[in-house]
Design a protein around this motif. Structure first.
Motif, PDB file in Angstrom:
ATOM      1  N   LYS A  26       0.273  -9.080 -13.354  1.00 34.51           N
ATOM      2  CA  LYS A  26      -0.784  -9.678 -12.908  1.00 34.51           C
ATOM      3  C   LYS A  26      -0.226 -10.218 -11.653  1.00 34.51           C
ATOM      4  N   ARG A  27       0.735 -11.075 -11.797  1.00 28.20           N
ATOM      5  CA  ARG A  27       1.298 -11.940 -10.422  1.00 28.20           C
ATOM      6  C   ARG A  27       1.907 -10.776  -9.550  1.00 28.20           C
ATOM      7  N   VAL A  28       2.349  -9.696  -9.902  1.00 31.15           N
ATOM      8  CA  VAL A  28       2.746  -8.755  -8.998  1.00 31.15           C
ATOM      9  C   VAL A  28       1.219  -8.389  -8.180  1.00 31.15           C
ATOM     10  N   GLY A  29       0.274  -7.925  -8.786  1.00 34.73           N
ATOM     11  CA  GLY A  29      -0.813  -7.679  -8.221  1.00 34.73           C
ATOM     12  C   GLY A  29      -1.260  -8.648  -7.412  1.00 34.73           C
ATOM     13  N   SER A  30      -1.412 -10.066  -7.788  1.00 34.89           N
ATOM     14  CA  SER A  30      -1.896 -11.344  -7.049  1.00 34.89           C
ATOM     15  C   SER A  30      -0.823 -11.608  -5.744  1.00 34.89           C
ATOM     16  N   ALA A  31       0.299 -11.247  -5.821  1.00 27.40           N
ATOM     17  CA  ALA A  31       1.308 -11.240  -4.804  1.00 27.40           C
ATOM     18  C   ALA A  31       0.753 -10.362  -3.470  1.00 27.40           C
ATOM     19  N   CYS A  32       0.692  -9.134  -4.305  1.00 25.58           N
ATOM     20  CA  CYS A  32      -0.051  -8.116  -3.073  1.00 25.58           C
ATOM     21  C   CYS A  32      -1.406  -8.313  -2.474  1.00 25.58           C
ATOM     22  N   ARG A  33      -2.248  -8.816  -3.089  1.00 28.89           N
ATOM     23  CA  ARG A  33      -3.484  -9.349  -2.845  1.00 28.89           C
ATOM     24  C   ARG A  33      -3.463 -10.274  -1.758  1.00 28.89           C
ATOM     25  N   ALA A  34      -2.715 -11.434  -2.100  1.00 25.00           N
ATOM     26  CA  ALA A  34      -2.572 -12.594  -1.186  1.00 25.00           C
ATOM     27  C   ALA A  34      -1.834 -12.147   0.196  1.00 25.00           C
ATOM     28  N   CYS A  35      -0.721 -11.307   0.022  1.00 25.37           N
ATOM     29  CA  CYS A  35      -0.246 -10.525   1.206  1.00 25.37           C
ATOM     30  C   CYS A  35      -1.444 -10.099   2.169  1.00 25.37           C
ATOM     31  N   HIS A  36      -1.828  -9.151   1.329  1.00 26.28           N
ATOM     32  CA  HIS A  36      -2.969  -8.446   2.203  1.00 26.28           C
ATOM     33  C   HIS A  36      -4.055  -9.499   3.180  1.00 26.28           C
ATOM     34  N   THR A  37      -4.394 -10.328   2.144  1.00 25.48           N
ATOM     35  CA  THR A  37      -5.354 -11.448   2.953  1.00 25.48           C
ATOM     36  C   THR A  37      -4.829 -12.077   3.951  1.00 25.48           C
ATOM     37  N   ALA A  38      -3.440 -12.529   3.677  1.00 21.49           N
ATOM     38  CA  ALA A  38      -2.755 -13.227   4.839  1.00 21.49           C
ATOM     39  C   ALA A  38      -2.626 -12.299   6.234  1.00 21.49           C
ATOM     40  N   ALA A  39      -2.449 -10.907   5.965  1.00 21.40           N
ATOM     41  CA  ALA A  39      -2.344 -10.086   6.736  1.00 21.40           C
ATOM     42  C   ALA A  39      -3.510  -9.490   7.557  1.00 21.40           C
ATOM     43  N   GLY A  40      -4.425  -9.898   6.968  1.00 19.74           N
ATOM     44  CA  GLY A  40      -6.082  -9.313   7.606  1.00 19.74           C
ATOM     45  C   GLY A  40      -6.158  -8.015   6.951  1.00 19.74           C
ATOM     46  N   ASN A  66      -0.354  -6.872  15.081  1.00 15.98           N
ATOM     47  CA  ASN A  66      -0.305  -6.011  13.853  1.00 15.98           C
ATOM     48  C   ASN A  66       0.113  -4.546  14.140  1.00 15.98           C
ATOM     49  N   ALA A  67      -0.288  -3.902  15.183  1.00 17.66           N
ATOM     50  CA  ALA A  67       0.145  -2.633  15.660  1.00 17.66           C
ATOM     51  C   ALA A  67       1.462  -2.427  15.849  1.00 17.66           C
ATOM     52  N   GLU A  68       2.439  -3.642  16.164  1.00 16.22           N
ATOM     53  CA  GLU A  68       3.770  -3.575  16.154  1.00 16.22           C
ATOM     54  C   GLU A  68       4.481  -3.256  14.911  1.00 16.22           C
ATOM     55  N   TRP A  69       3.850  -3.691  13.681  1.00 15.35           N
ATOM     56  CA  TRP A  69       4.618  -3.601  12.385  1.00 15.35           C
ATOM     57  C   TRP A  69       3.985  -2.734  11.429  1.00 15.35           C
ATOM     58  N   ARG A  70       2.617  -2.646  11.794  1.00 13.55           N
ATOM     59  CA  ARG A  70       1.650  -1.655  11.014  1.00 13.55           C
ATOM     60  C   ARG A  70       1.892  -0.212  11.215  1.00 13.55           C
ATOM     61  N   HIS A  71       3.214   0.363  11.303  1.00 13.23           N
ATOM     62  CA  HIS A  71       3.298   1.877  11.681  1.00 13.23           C
ATOM     63  C   HIS A  71       3.199   2.589  10.418  1.00 13.23           C
ATOM     64  N   SER A  72       3.127   3.977  10.834  1.00 18.02           N
ATOM     65  CA  SER A  72       2.960   4.998   9.586  1.00 18.02           C
ATOM     66  C   SER A  72       3.927   4.830   8.477  1.00 18.02           C
ATOM     67  N   ALA A  73       5.455   4.509   8.948  1.00 17.30           N
ATOM     68  CA  ALA A  73       6.282   4.399   7.735  1.00 17.30           C
ATOM     69  C   ALA A  73       6.142   3.113   6.794  1.00 17.30           C
ATOM     70  N   PHE A  74       5.760   2.134   7.628  1.00 10.89           N
ATOM     71  CA  PHE A  74       5.364   1.120   6.879  1.00 10.89           C
ATOM     72  C   PHE A  74       4.125   1.020   5.870  1.00 10.89           C
ATOM     73  N   ILE A  75       2.956   1.863   6.465  1.00 13.66           N
ATOM     74  CA  ILE A  75       1.767   2.054   5.754  1.00 13.66           C
ATOM     75  C   ILE A  75       2.022   2.901   4.525  1.00 13.66           C
ATOM     76  N   ASP A  76       3.068   3.939   4.720  1.00 12.74           N
ATOM     77  CA  ASP A  76       3.274   4.853   3.618  1.00 12.74           C
ATOM     78  C   ASP A  76       4.133   4.038   2.561  1.00 12.74           C
ATOM     79  N   MET A  86       3.906   0.938   1.757  1.00 13.87           N
ATOM     80  CA  MET A  86       2.786  -0.062   1.441  1.00 13.87           C
ATOM     81  C   MET A  86       2.061   0.893   0.082  1.00 13.87           C
ATOM     82  N   HIS A  87       1.823   2.153   0.562  1.00 16.64           N
ATOM     83  CA  HIS A  87       1.172   3.007  -0.482  1.00 16.64           C
ATOM     84  C   HIS A  87       1.856   3.092  -1.605  1.00 16.64           C
ATOM     85  N   ALA A  88       3.302   3.409  -1.337  1.00 14.39           N
ATOM     86  CA  ALA A  88       4.176   3.663  -2.604  1.00 14.39           C
ATOM     87  C   ALA A  88       4.141   2.415  -3.534  1.00 14.39           C
TER      88      ALA A  88
END
Length: 119
Positions: A100-114, A18-28, A30-32
């Motif tokens: 709602k499907r946009v939000g569901s896709a986001c939540r599912a990705c978050h779950t899969a990524a931990g 996770n540390a390899e791909w969860r860098h600050s640019a990626f997190i920023d 995702m916040h966008a």
């Protein structure tokens, strides 16, 4: 194995991967995503379909940050498809269902990524 041979490296832990791909640019980035999804939903809550199409357009077509693991790519594709559906919607009910499907896709990705999102 000879005594001089170097043993293979142990597999990386999930945290190390996770540390390899969860860098600050990626997190920023995702916040966008979250900011644009908020704007989309605020517009729909206000009954403004045309205003909702602006953040939907960004969500469906923006340039993404590299490094998202392949097993998470389907969630990104689903989110983009749902955002395109918001953009193509001709009425609020259709747009809201797609949002709602946009939000569901986001939540599912978050779950899969931990990833845990505070409420």
């Amino acid at each position: 194995m000879s005594e001089d041979a170097t043993p293979p490296a142990p597999p990386k832990s999930a945290a190390e991967q996770n540390a390899e791909w969860r860098h600050s640019a990626f997190i920023d980035h995702m916040h966008a995503h979250a900011d644009y999804l908020d704007e989309l939903n605020y517009a729909l809550d206000d009954g403004d379909l045309e205003r909702a199409k602006i953040p939907a357009y960004w969500l469906s077509r923006h340039k993404t940050v590299g490094g998202l693991p392949k097993d998470l790519q389907p969630y990104l594709k689903g989110m983009r498809k749902a955002a395109r559906d918001v953009g193509a919607a001709e009425d609020l009910d259709t747009a809201k269902a797609a949002a709602k499907r946009v939000g569901s896709a986001c939540r599912a990705c978050h779950t899969a990524a931990g990833v845990t999102i505070p409420k």
